[in-house]
Write a protein that holds these residues in place. Structure first.
Motif, PDB file in Angstrom:
ATOM      1  N   GLN A  15      -8.990   8.881   2.908  1.00  0.00           N
ATOM      2  CA  GLN A  15      -8.688   9.582   1.211  1.00  0.00           C
ATOM      3  C   GLN A  15      -9.699   8.223   0.714  1.00  0.00           C
ATOM      4  O   GLN A  15      -8.729   7.289   0.663  1.00  0.00           O
ATOM      5  N   ASN A  37      -0.364  14.417 -10.315  1.00  0.00           N
ATOM      6  CA  ASN A  37       0.664  13.561  -9.537  1.00  0.00           C
ATOM      7  C   ASN A  37      -0.645  13.476  -8.498  1.00  0.00           C
ATOM      8  O   ASN A  37      -1.210  14.123  -8.668  1.00  0.00           O
ATOM      9  N   GLY A  38      -0.773  11.376  -7.523  1.00  0.00           N
ATOM     10  CA  GLY A  38      -1.732  11.596  -6.701  1.00  0.00           C
ATOM     11  C   GLY A  38      -3.001  11.054  -7.550  1.00  0.00           C
ATOM     12  O   GLY A  38      -3.538  10.781  -6.897  1.00  0.00           O
ATOM     13  N   GLY A  40      -3.938   8.427  -8.975  1.00  0.00           N
ATOM     14  CA  GLY A  40      -4.308   6.987  -8.133  1.00  0.00           C
ATOM     15  C   GLY A  40      -3.611   6.081  -9.521  1.00  0.00           C
ATOM     16  O   GLY A  40      -4.236   5.154  -9.452  1.00  0.00           O
ATOM     17  N   LYS A  41      -2.660   6.659 -10.225  1.00  0.00           N
ATOM     18  CA  LYS A  41      -2.079   5.409 -11.322  1.00  0.00           C
ATOM     19  C   LYS A  41      -0.926   4.077 -10.596  1.00  0.00           C
ATOM     20  O   LYS A  41      -1.999   3.543 -10.804  1.00  0.00           O
ATOM     21  N   SER A  42      -0.627   4.504 -10.090  1.00  0.00           N
ATOM     22  CA  SER A  42       0.552   3.583  -9.029  1.00  0.00           C
ATOM     23  C   SER A  42      -0.411   2.945  -7.861  1.00  0.00           C
ATOM     24  O   SER A  42      -0.322   1.473  -7.936  1.00  0.00           O
ATOM     25  N   THR A  43      -1.636   3.551  -7.863  1.00  0.00           N
ATOM     26  CA  THR A  43      -2.449   2.357  -7.045  1.00  0.00           C
ATOM     27  C   THR A  43      -3.106   1.408  -7.395  1.00  0.00           C
ATOM     28  O   THR A  43      -3.135   0.367  -7.427  1.00  0.00           O
TER      29      THR A  43
HETATM   30  N1  LIG Z   1       0.726   4.217   1.240  1.00  0.00           N
HETATM   31  C1  LIG Z   1      -0.104   5.122   1.284  1.00  0.00           C
HETATM   32  N2  LIG Z   1      -0.862   5.704   2.642  1.00  0.00           N
HETATM   33  C2  LIG Z   1      -1.590   7.071   2.161  1.00  0.00           C
HETATM   34  N3  LIG Z   1      -1.370   6.947   1.291  1.00  0.00           N
HETATM   35  C3  LIG Z   1      -1.501   6.944  -0.051  1.00  0.00           C
HETATM   36  C4  LIG Z   1      -0.637   6.070   0.324  1.00  0.00           C
HETATM   37  N4  LIG Z   1      -0.471   5.924  -1.725  1.00  0.00           N
HETATM   38  C5  LIG Z   1      -0.925   6.474  -2.204  1.00  0.00           C
HETATM   39  N5  LIG Z   1      -1.188   7.541  -1.537  1.00  0.00           N
HETATM   40  C6  LIG Z   1      -2.239   8.731  -1.993  1.00  0.00           C
HETATM   41  O1  LIG Z   1      -3.328   7.864  -2.885  1.00  0.00           O
HETATM   42  C7  LIG Z   1      -3.379   8.956  -3.556  1.00  0.00           C
HETATM   43  C8  LIG Z   1      -2.972   8.425  -5.435  1.00  0.00           C
HETATM   44  O2  LIG Z   1      -1.400   7.458  -5.137  1.00  0.00           O
HETATM   45  P1  LIG Z   1      -0.743   7.283  -6.262  1.00  0.00           P
HETATM   46  O3  LIG Z   1       0.574   6.994  -5.748  1.00  0.00           O
HETATM   47  O4  LIG Z   1      -1.405   6.152  -6.644  1.00  0.00           O
HETATM   48  O5  LIG Z   1      -0.859   8.988  -7.510  1.00  0.00           O
HETATM   49  P2  LIG Z   1       0.004   8.079  -8.462  1.00  0.00           P
HETATM   50  O6  LIG Z   1      -0.598   8.823  -9.726  1.00  0.00           O
HETATM   51  O7  LIG Z   1       0.456   7.159  -9.308  1.00  0.00           O
HETATM   52  O8  LIG Z   1       1.064   9.640  -8.699  1.00  0.00           O
HETATM   53  P3  LIG Z   1       2.217  10.477  -9.548  1.00  0.00           P
HETATM   54  O9  LIG Z   1       1.936  10.761 -10.785  1.00  0.00           O
HETATM   55  O10 LIG Z   1       2.481  11.726  -8.385  1.00  0.00           O
HETATM   56  O11 LIG Z   1       3.528   9.421  -9.148  1.00  0.00           O
HETATM   57  C9  LIG Z   1      -2.064  10.333  -3.583  1.00  0.00           C
HETATM   58  O12 LIG Z   1      -3.566  11.307  -2.521  1.00  0.00           O
HETATM   59  C10 LIG Z   1      -1.473   9.805  -2.637  1.00  0.00           C
HETATM   60  O13 LIG Z   1      -0.478  10.741  -1.639  1.00  0.00           O
END
Ligand SMILES: Nc1ncnc2c1ncn2[C@@H]1O[C@H](COP(=O)(O)OP(=O)(O)OP(=O)(O)O)[C@@H](O)[C@H]1O
Length: 302
Positions: A15, A37-38, A40-43
């Motif tokens: 993914q 949600n999901g 990629g912001k936190s990543t």
């Molecule tokens: N440790 C992990 N292992 C596997 N997949 C992950 C991991 N961390 C994040 N993901 C996946 O990567 C994608 C981006 O996740 P991320 O947490 O960066 O999104 P986000 O924009 O911060 O979401 P939110 O608004 O829900 O906090 C999502 O599909 C999530 O399931």
């Protein structure tokens, strides 16, 4: 004082969480980071702060490449992670002293801890253990630890989630103040927050940046050369006459003196000149704008 993200990609197994993401923030800039949600912001924030390694590309703080081992560059960055991990058994002051110790603040520890307690509004709560604090106050402790070493760049992952309206305004005010001298990137799901705080908005969707600009630029872009204006005159005007104005494609009466005008360009000045030429008085003149919510939906519901 800058944060630059260079062609960053990150994969969790097959993914793709981020694909070829790039942007640059300069000093004194507060940027809102939006995405469903999901998205990629936190990543991205973890990669920018050196908590996670990118598979491709890299982050740069003040021109220095971020990596987990580079303590100097990590010191330039303050980070409030999404779930704000704290030590519930520690007292607020004890915890902040501990964080100050990690940054080797030495003799500056006491004044910085006292200053952070005051600036983040913890004065009445700092004698408690972190585990005894309400969510809003824990969030303040998270902000205090992110700021304690006076970083140039501040990365805040949903800093206002769960705050009551009074706390929300206080924390926004703190972010505003900090943003005058530092580079701030913060994620949020609250559109009004973006309006209230940011000069810049970056929207991410499925790991790709789908918009980057000022709120005005983004709301203007989705107009796509299509403008809608509400105009009210002091007396009835013929819709035929309104349609004869350059660039006007349609005009409808909403009431005997109120009109909805569609056009291919901003025609507010033309409407004003029309009124002057024919002796009308304009009582209302308002261009209809798309909201950030509409921009967000348009870009992330595809
Ligand atoms: N440790 C992990 N292992 C596997 N997949 C992950 C991991 N961390 C994040 N993901 C996946 O990567 C994608 C981006 O996740 P991320 O947490 O960066 O999104 P986000 O924009 O911060 O979401 P939110 O608004 O829900 O906090 C999502 O599909 C999530 O399931």
């Amino acid at each position: 004082m800058s944060l630059a993200i260079h062609q960053v990609s990150k994969y969790y197994g097959k993914q793709a969480a981020l694909e070829n993401v790039s942007f640059r923030l300069n000093g004194g800039e507060i940027a809102g980071f939006l995405g469903p949600n999901g998205a990629g912001k936190s990543t991205l924030m973890k990669i920018a702060t050196g908590f996670l390694a990118a598979d491709h590309g890299f982050a740069e703080v003040n021109g220095q490449r971020m990596n987990e081992m580079n303590v100097e560059v990590r010191r330039m960055i303050g980070y409030l992670p999404e779930h704000n991990p704290l030590y519930p058994d520690l007292y607020v002051k004890e915890y902040l002293r501990f964080v100050a110790g990690m940054y080797h603040l030495g003799r500056r520890t006491k004044p910085r801890v006292d200053e952070m307690i005051e600036r983040t509004g913890l004065t009445h709560e700092y004698k408690k253990r972190i585990g005894e604090l309400s969510k809003g106050y824990r969030q303040r402790v998270g902000l205090a630890q992110a700021l304690i070493h006076d970083p140039n760049v501040l990365i805040l992952d949903e800093p206002t989630t769960g705050l009551d309206p009074n706390q929300l305004e206080e924390i926004r005010q703190l972010i505003r103040e900090v943003g005058q001298e530092k580079t701030v990137l913060f994620s949020t799901h609250i559109m009004q927050e973006v309006k209230a705080l940011c000069q810049r908005v970056i929207i991410i969707h499925q790991g790709h940046i789908v918009a980057d600009g000022t709120e005005q630029m983004l709301t203007h872009d989705i107009n796509d050369g299509h403008y809608e204006t509400i105009v009210e005159f002091d007396r009835p005007v013929s819709t035929e006459a309104l349609r004869s104005i350059d660039n006007v494609s349609d005009a409808k009466a909403l009431s005997p003196t109120l009109y909805h005008v569609q056009s291919a360009a901003d025609v507010r000045a033309d409407l004003f000149r029309f009124a002057v030429a024919y002796g009308y008085v304009i009582l209302t003149l308002k261009q209809q704008e798309h909201s950030m919510e509409e921009v967000f939906k348009e870009l992330t519901l595809k």
